[in-house]
Motif scaffolding. Structure first.
Motif, PDB file in Angstrom:
ATOM      1  N   PRO A 407       1.667 -14.713 -48.076  1.00 30.00           N
ATOM      2  CA  PRO A 407       3.067 -14.308 -48.092  1.00 30.00           C
ATOM      3  C   PRO A 407       3.823 -14.857 -49.297  1.00 30.00           C
ATOM      4  CG  PRO A 407       2.733 -16.078 -46.521  1.00 30.00           C
ATOM      5  CD  PRO A 407       1.371 -15.674 -46.996  1.00 30.00           C
ATOM      6  N   VAL A 408       4.890 -14.179 -49.645  1.00 30.78           N
ATOM      7  CA  VAL A 408       5.769 -14.659 -50.713  1.00 30.78           C
ATOM      8  C   VAL A 408       6.521 -15.869 -50.178  1.00 30.78           C
ATOM      9  CG1 VAL A 408       7.721 -14.116 -52.195  1.00 30.78           C
ATOM     10  CG2 VAL A 408       6.012 -12.359 -51.695  1.00 30.78           C
ATOM     11  N   GLN A 409       6.396 -16.996 -50.877  1.00 31.32           N
ATOM     12  CA  GLN A 409       7.081 -18.224 -50.462  1.00 31.32           C
ATOM     13  C   GLN A 409       7.770 -18.854 -51.664  1.00 31.32           C
ATOM     14  OE1 GLN A 409       3.420 -19.918 -48.485  1.00 31.32           O
ATOM     15  NE2 GLN A 409       4.837 -20.162 -46.776  1.00 31.32           N
ATOM     16  N   SER A 410       8.573 -19.855 -51.412  1.00 36.36           N
ATOM     17  CA  SER A 410       9.316 -20.490 -52.497  1.00 36.36           C
ATOM     18  C   SER A 410       9.231 -22.010 -52.396  1.00 36.36           C
ATOM     19  CB  SER A 410      10.783 -20.054 -52.459  1.00 36.36           C
ATOM     20  OG  SER A 410      11.388 -20.409 -51.229  1.00 36.36           O
ATOM     21  N   ASP A 411       9.588 -22.658 -53.492  1.00 43.11           N
ATOM     22  CA  ASP A 411       9.673 -24.116 -53.559  1.00 43.11           C
ATOM     23  C   ASP A 411       8.375 -24.792 -53.093  1.00 43.11           C
ATOM     24  OD1 ASP A 411      12.283 -23.930 -54.550  1.00 43.11           O
ATOM     25  OD2 ASP A 411      13.117 -23.813 -52.530  1.00 43.11           O
ATOM     26  N   ALA A 412       8.490 -25.787 -52.186  1.00 39.55           N
ATOM     27  CA  ALA A 412       7.315 -26.566 -51.791  1.00 39.55           C
ATOM     28  C   ALA A 412       6.265 -25.713 -51.096  1.00 39.55           C
ATOM     29  CB  ALA A 412       7.741 -27.717 -50.881  1.00 39.55           C
ATOM     30  N   GLN A 413       6.700 -24.715 -50.307  1.00 40.88           N
ATOM     31  CA  GLN A 413       5.738 -23.871 -49.615  1.00 40.88           C
ATOM     32  C   GLN A 413       4.940 -23.010 -50.601  1.00 40.88           C
ATOM     33  OE1 GLN A 413       4.815 -23.772 -46.311  1.00 40.88           O
ATOM     34  NE2 GLN A 413       6.033 -25.640 -46.202  1.00 40.88           N
ATOM     35  N   MET A 414       5.601 -22.537 -51.627  1.00 41.59           N
ATOM     36  CA  MET A 414       4.882 -21.779 -52.659  1.00 41.59           C
ATOM     37  C   MET A 414       3.883 -22.689 -53.378  1.00 41.59           C
ATOM     38  SD  MET A 414       4.662 -21.116 -56.180  1.00 41.59           S
ATOM     39  CE  MET A 414       6.224 -21.126 -57.093  1.00 41.59           C
ATOM     40  N   ALA A 415       4.298 -23.910 -53.648  1.00 37.96           N
ATOM     41  CA  ALA A 415       3.403 -24.862 -54.306  1.00 37.96           C
ATOM     42  C   ALA A 415       2.185 -25.149 -53.420  1.00 37.96           C
ATOM     43  CB  ALA A 415       4.150 -26.156 -54.613  1.00 37.96           C
ATOM     44  N   ALA A 416       2.429 -25.312 -52.127  1.00 38.23           N
ATOM     45  CA  ALA A 416       1.327 -25.583 -51.202  1.00 38.23           C
ATOM     46  C   ALA A 416       0.376 -24.395 -51.111  1.00 38.23           C
ATOM     47  CB  ALA A 416       1.884 -25.924 -49.817  1.00 38.23           C
ATOM     48  N   SER A 417       0.897 -23.190 -51.219  1.00 35.01           N
ATOM     49  CA  SER A 417       0.041 -22.004 -51.135  1.00 35.01           C
ATOM     50  C   SER A 417      -0.933 -21.933 -52.300  1.00 35.01           C
ATOM     51  CB  SER A 417       0.894 -20.729 -51.066  1.00 35.01           C
ATOM     52  OG  SER A 417       1.568 -20.494 -52.292  1.00 35.01           O
ATOM     53  N   LEU A 418      -0.620 -22.567 -53.416  1.00 29.06           N
ATOM     54  CA  LEU A 418      -1.521 -22.560 -54.576  1.00 29.06           C
ATOM     55  C   LEU A 418      -2.841 -23.266 -54.269  1.00 29.06           C
ATOM     56  CD1 LEU A 418       1.061 -23.414 -57.405  1.00 29.06           C
ATOM     57  CD2 LEU A 418       0.161 -21.153 -56.807  1.00 29.06           C
ATOM     58  N   ILE A 419      -2.819 -24.166 -53.278  1.00 27.09           N
ATOM     59  CA  ILE A 419      -4.048 -24.863 -52.891  1.00 27.09           C
ATOM     60  C   ILE A 419      -4.480 -24.437 -51.476  1.00 27.09           C
ATOM     61  CG2 ILE A 419      -3.651 -26.823 -54.418  1.00 27.09           C
ATOM     62  CD1 ILE A 419      -2.705 -28.414 -51.910  1.00 27.09           C
ATOM     63  N   GLY A 420      -4.044 -23.238 -51.057  1.00 27.32           N
ATOM     64  CA  GLY A 420      -4.524 -22.677 -49.797  1.00 27.32           C
ATOM     65  C   GLY A 420      -3.915 -23.260 -48.555  1.00 27.32           C
ATOM     66  N   GLN A 421      -2.718 -23.824 -48.675  1.00 34.20           N
ATOM     67  CA  GLN A 421      -1.999 -24.327 -47.511  1.00 34.20           C
ATOM     68  C   GLN A 421      -0.745 -23.448 -47.347  1.00 34.20           C
ATOM     69  OE1 GLN A 421      -4.501 -27.877 -46.492  1.00 34.20           O
ATOM     70  NE2 GLN A 421      -2.872 -26.831 -45.428  1.00 34.20           N
ATOM     71  N   GLY A 422       0.356 -24.016 -46.914  1.00 37.08           N
ATOM     72  CA  GLY A 422       1.558 -23.206 -46.731  1.00 37.08           C
ATOM     73  C   GLY A 422       1.301 -22.084 -45.738  1.00 37.08           C
ATOM     74  N   GLY A 423       1.681 -20.866 -46.113  1.00 37.86           N
ATOM     75  CA  GLY A 423       1.510 -19.721 -45.214  1.00 37.86           C
ATOM     76  C   GLY A 423       0.255 -18.917 -45.460  1.00 37.86           C
ATOM     77  N   VAL A 424      -0.631 -19.368 -46.344  1.00 40.24           N
ATOM     78  CA  VAL A 424      -1.857 -18.618 -46.658  1.00 40.24           C
ATOM     79  C   VAL A 424      -2.811 -18.686 -45.469  1.00 40.24           C
ATOM     80  CG1 VAL A 424      -3.821 -18.413 -48.220  1.00 40.24           C
ATOM     81  CG2 VAL A 424      -1.600 -19.144 -49.101  1.00 40.24           C
ATOM     82  N   ARG A 425      -3.353 -17.524 -45.077  1.00 43.35           N
ATOM     83  CA  ARG A 425      -4.253 -17.465 -43.939  1.00 43.35           C
ATOM     84  C   ARG A 425      -5.443 -16.548 -44.235  1.00 43.35           C
ATOM     85  NH1 ARG A 425      -1.721 -21.192 -43.103  1.00 43.35           N
ATOM     86  NH2 ARG A 425      -0.471 -21.789 -41.264  1.00 43.35           N
ATOM     87  N   MET A 426      -6.644 -17.014 -43.932  1.00 41.27           N
ATOM     88  CA  MET A 426      -7.862 -16.231 -44.154  1.00 41.27           C
ATOM     89  C   MET A 426      -8.922 -16.594 -43.126  1.00 41.27           C
ATOM     90  SD  MET A 426      -8.321 -15.983 -48.289  1.00 41.27           S
ATOM     91  CE  MET A 426      -6.906 -15.843 -49.369  1.00 41.27           C
TER      92      MET A 426
END
Length: 550
Positions: A407-426
């Motif tokens: 998903p499109v995220q911002s700030d810390a959540q977007m940063a976390a998604s770069l390493i497969g955390q945040g809202g990224v799901r697989m």
């Protein structure tokens, strides 16, 4: 080299007499005393009437459940339903047992209640166009107190009719909606749930979708007709409960490889929880799927978990596609990075001061990726994952799948998604496709049955990586496989290889979910072993087993 994750954020009264009447076994005597009945709590209702409150007495449970089961057995659906908190649904379900399930001569035998729960056995005869069979099963109902009236009543649940029913499901007897199938692998070898227990659910789904497209003929069955799910990935296949007359199986060819499927099942066997998927990069054909435990939810294709550092395959491609880095470019990995008010820390406060991007990727150093967040748009990673790797597109694999989400995220959540955390799901099938895309040079949607059988359209990614990005990414994954965090698991694996490890932290778990993905020539695989620790040492051996079996 094990700098991988710590994905850390630092921031801001008559006794009943036992007997049998018309096949219905009544309850035994009550242990309740008259004093217990008189001491029941009560509150004032309308017009000053007293409304009973508090726990139900044993007598109330026995009497209410007896009346319900007696009415059901006698065929008085309206009376039985009137004793529940949802008469309309209960009446419809009871009538459905006669009309749709073709139950007759129903006998109900209750067991000993436990609190408000009353178990019972349902025995019936099924009769459909001359095909007859006896059928019985155990289930239960729960007696609760109506808060408004204080009276005991049965709490309606679909499981009262059959323990396998969920909301919206129906019991049906008739010609099966699809013929039985004889599923075969890519070489014609039979695939059965007895030989491959991990495929039981997959084979049920294939029968549901493709049975009527084979040369088979349906038989007569009692089955659970599943309610249609709002999300295709959550759809459960119909379940056969009783075969009254056998149909003729139709042959269905799949893309699976029986030998590799066996290897996948052996690789996850014995683990409390594990899942693996393997695909053919040049085509997208699914070669193997396995889960531990074998029965239940298919995590390999329907799971939705944070993929951890395996996501760095996508992040690295995005950074190189945008010209922000390259394998040999200086790309340090600092101990700390602050994004959106949150401070990210590498595991053990490690760092790579003067390293290249290749070194940071091979060591899976988080902050080498998180540090780039300030120069990215919120939707950059989402676009790369979707448009290049096919994540989140509507996959038409032939079985229910969750197709990944970035998903499109911002700030810390977007940063976390770069390493497969945040809202990224697989799930493993999604992550195996990441490696497959790198090996093949472009996205090939996974599938388990040829699209030519039903003329479905496979998902296509809008674009491919730049040639320099592709060659750079292959070199990064090869370095990781030969001298990085994946080296131990990939040791001795020959051919054109590449790999990436991952460890995804989950709240409440002492150990992270271990991930591993790799390719060897025209074979790619991915595995997750939840709550086990480092990806290389826990999920790595599972993937290695498939790469060497292939």
């Amino acid at each position: 080299m094990r700098r991988e994750v710590k994905y850390g954020l630092i921031g801001g009264s008559v006794a009943l007499v036992a007997g049998v009447v018309g096949g219905f076994t009544l309850f035994g005597g009550s242990d309740e005393s008259p004093q217990e009945v008189r001491s029941a709590d009560a509150k004032s209702g309308e017009n000053g009437t007293k409304v009973a409150t508090g726990p139900l007495s044993a007598k109330e449970v026995q009497t209410t459940s007896r009346e319900f089961l007696t009415a059901w057995q006698s065929g008085d659906a309206a009376k039985a339903a009137g004793l529940t908190d949802d008469p309309a649904k209960c009446k419809s379900a009871l009538e459905g047992l006669a009309k749709q399930a073709r139950f007759s001569k129903v006998t109900l035998t209750p067991g000993a209640p436990t609190g408000g729960k009353v178990p019972y056995t349902v025995a019936a005869q099924i009769d459909y166009k001359g095909a007859k069979s006896a059928y019985s099963y155990r289930t239960s109902a729960t007696v609760e107190r109506d808060k408004a009236t204080g009276k005991p009543q049965i709490a309606w649940q679909p499981t009262m009719m059959h323990p396998g029913l969920a909301k919206g499901d129906q019991l049906r007897t008739g010609e099966a909606e699809a013929p039985p199938i004889k599923a075969v692998d890519r070489k014609g070898a039979a695939l059965t749930p007895e030989a491959h227990p991990a495929l039981a659910g997959v084979l049920d789904s294939l029968r549901d979708k493709y049975g009527d497209k084979t040369d088979g003929k349906p038989g007569v069955e009692l089955f659970i007709h599943r309610a249609k799910s709002a999300k295709p990935a959550d759809q459960l296949p119909d379940k056969t409960l009783k075969v009254l007359s056998k149909g003729t199986p139709g042959t269905l060819k799949t893309t699976l490889d029986a030998g590799m499927q066996s290897a996948a099942e052996r690789a996850v066997k014995g683990k409390k929880s594990a899942s693996v998927a393997a695909v053919k990069p040049s085509t997208g054909e699914i070669l193997a799927l396995a889960n531990s435990p074998e029965k239940g939810f298919n995590l390999a294709t329907q799971g939705s978990l944070a993929p951890g550092s395996t996501m760095k395959v996508v992040t690295a491609a995005m950074l190189m596609d945008k010209g922000m880095t390259s394998p040999g470019k200086s790309h340090p990995c600092p101990k700390y990075v602050t994004v959106g008010g949150w401070k990210f820390q590498n595991l053990n406060k490690s760092e790579i001061k003067n390293g290249t991007f290749a070194q940071s990727f091979a060591a899976s150093c988080n902050n080498a990726f998180i540090s780039q967040a300030k120069d990215l748009s919120d939707d950059d990673l989402t676009k790369e994952a979707r448009d290049v790797f096919g994540i989140g597109l509507n996959w038409q694999t032939g079985i229910p799948t969750f197709d990944g989400a970035v998903p499109v995220q911002s700030d810390a959540q977007m940063a976390a998604s770069l390493i497969g955390q945040g809202g990224v799901r697989m799930n493993p099938l999604n992550v195996a496709t990441l490696s497959a895309t790198v090996r093949a040079g472009s996205f090939h949607q996974p599938y388990i049955v040829s699209p030519s059988l039903d003329h479905r359209t496979l998902a296509k990614a809008p674009r491919t990586m730049k040639p320099s990005t592709l060659s750079g990414l292959r070199s990064l994954m090869k370095l990781t496989a030969t001298s990085g965090t994946a080296a131990e698991a990939m040791s001795g694996v020959s051919g054109d290889v590449g790999a990436k490890t991952g460890s995804a932290e989950v709240d409440g778990q002492k150990k992270p979910n271990a991930w591993f993905t790799a390719y060897r020539d025209d074979l790619a695989a991915a595995a997750v072993v939840p709550a086990s620790g480092h990806g290389g040492s826990n999920a790595g051996p599972v993937v290695r087993a498939l790469l060497t079996a292939g």
